[in-house]
Design an enzyme around this catalytic site. Sequence first.
Site, PDB file in Angstrom:
ATOM      1  N   ASP A   1       0.472  -1.328   0.114  1.00 29.51           N
ATOM      2  CA  ASP A   1      -0.049  -0.306   0.101  1.00 29.51           C
ATOM      3  C   ASP A   1       0.761   1.731   0.176  1.00 29.51           C
ATOM      4  OD1 ASP A   1       1.117  -0.479   2.595  1.00 29.51           O
ATOM      5  OD2 ASP A   1      -0.918   1.042   3.868  1.00 29.51           O
TER       6      ASP A   1
ATOM      7  N   GLU B   1       0.187  -1.426   5.793  1.00 29.17           N
ATOM      8  CA  GLU B   1       1.329  -0.659   6.964  1.00 29.17           C
ATOM      9  C   GLU B   1       0.794   0.596   6.987  1.00 29.17           C
ATOM     10  OE1 GLU B   1       4.778   1.388   7.683  1.00 29.17           O
ATOM     11  OE2 GLU B   1       3.527   1.779   6.317  1.00 29.17           O
TER      12      GLU B   1
HETATM   13 ZN   LIG Z   1       6.746   2.507   4.237  1.00 23.17          ZN
END
Ligand SMILES: [Zn+2]
Length: 522
Positions: free
Chosen positions: A144, A209
């Site tokens: 992401d 994340e």
């Molecule tokens: Zn990162």
Amino acid sequence: MTDSRTKFRIFRWIKIIVGGFAVTVVLLFTVACIRTLSLDVNVGLKLAHWEKTDNISLVIDHRLREELLANFKEAIRIPTVSFSETESNTTALLEFDRLLRKAFPTVFSSSLVQHQYVANYSHLFWVRGSQPNLVPYLLLAHIDVVPASESDGWDAPPFSAKDIDGFIYGRGTIDNKSPVMSILQALEYLLIKGYSPRRGFYIGLGHDEEIRGYHGAVNIARILKQRGVQLSFVLDEGLAILDGVISGLEGPAALIGLSEKGSANIKLSVSMVPGHSSMPPQETSIGVLAAAVKRLEDNPMPRLFGYGPERGIFEHLAHKFRLPLKFIMSNLWLFSPLLGRVLERQPETNAFVRTTTAVTIFNAGVKVNVIPSLAEAYVNLRIHPAQSLQEVVDLVHSTVADQRVKIELVDGFDPLPVSSADEKSFGFQIIKKTVLEIFPTVTVAPGICIGNTDSRHFKELASDIYRFAPVWFKPGDAQRFHGINERISKRNYEELVVFYFTLIQNCDIQKLPEPHSFVHDL
Ligand SMILES: [Zn+2]
Ligand SMILES: *[C@@H]1O[C@H](CO)[C@@H](O)[C@H](O)[C@H]1NC(C)=O
Ligand SMILES: *[C@@H]1O[C@H](CO)[C@@H](O)[C@H](O)[C@H]1NC(C)=O
Ligand SMILES: *[C@@H]1O[C@H](CO)[C@@H](O)[C@H](O)[C@H]1NC(C)=O
């Protein structure tokens, strides 16, 4: 990586230090000088006896270059954005999965590789080793990205992967699709060339994340824990190769992050009897809370420079500094208190010296003529590796020191343990050897991350977690992280593929060479 914009700013302050140390303590000079000189003598001569395991080489010809860049560009063009804590582009995450299968067919079909989805969009790969007695390791990266809009001033649309002067532009080119794609690309090429690892390893690719990894990384860690896996080390994103960023330093430096700061969100609230503003009490909830907040700002957390791993950065790099910095850096036993005082003057460097305190929300009052009953504030603290969450909470209590102020810990975690970086440290030495093989002019040193990464969810699985990818950072590049014009040079992307290709083979050694035969480059 979260908070990465501030991450590298520390290095600017080194300029400040030169000024700060114009006055030298003459009496101590002689003692200190001896240390400076002996450091030079230590600079490595002996060649280490490493078992040779990187038998397969990778020659990147025109065809391979076109192929690996095309795969990488496709990855950048898929907008795998985490918009908020609850909203991600799941269409893009599914598209990304299709790209991985198309780009790396050998990885997905090899009998050595087991693949599974985690929380629908994250991936866990297990590459079986021929020697089960060798403790496996984990390579971690995330799919992401943070949002990006062309109107912010990008030179190319952020999901275009446009090629400008040898650089590929786009959100995720650094954070963090270059490791995602180059790790799998390296594995694809190794498998095609008939490689079969001795030491098994995992590859974990998280999909959230940027919104703390609670679905991806947390579940990958849970699965490994359920299987009873112990890891030799984890390698995740974090620090990079800094080139010309640390002033006074000769040559580029590869900093391997050994720890991350902890974090605490604390809510302060004051509740009092509401009333009419025409007959105010001597103190209101707002006044009491404001005074508490002011006390927190006036009394920062203790200065801890020299008690955490930040000191190791300078000690490892000391011999590469020009005088007079070399002198200061190689004598931190003497200078660290003074250095700490210089560092705390700038917000960027203060972050390395102590637990920082930031009042981020203050709410009270609804009507101009009503004394409010409730006032509340939130304080975000980033915890220095030499302190614990509990110590920080206790200090907030003793600094506020007012029974009327209710103090609640909303969420928080301790600083991450400091990973080892000595001669017996398998992960650190393997990463270092691989960096030096590919980038012979680079100095390798430990560092510390101010921001947080997915790897923090793995601390029960591995005592050694390293945060590094061989991405080159020149002055000004740090602002591209989560900012505009994020980019990577095509050549650097190729280097990443070679890096992981070599690292995986280097991990196949049975054990590290005996400490005395290491190349000494403290
Ligand atoms: Zn990162
Ligand atoms: C690499 O090659 C050397 C000799 O050239 C051999 O001794 C060693 O076993 C090989 N290592 C692996 C992992 O294949
Ligand atoms: C989500 O990703 C798809 C491509 O997979 C794209 O077409 C779409 O515009 C993205 N949505 C948003 C809101 O960015
Ligand atoms: C995964 O997808 C299924 C079906 O679409 C859904 O029910 C589930 O909540 C998803 N899980 C996660 C963690 O997103």
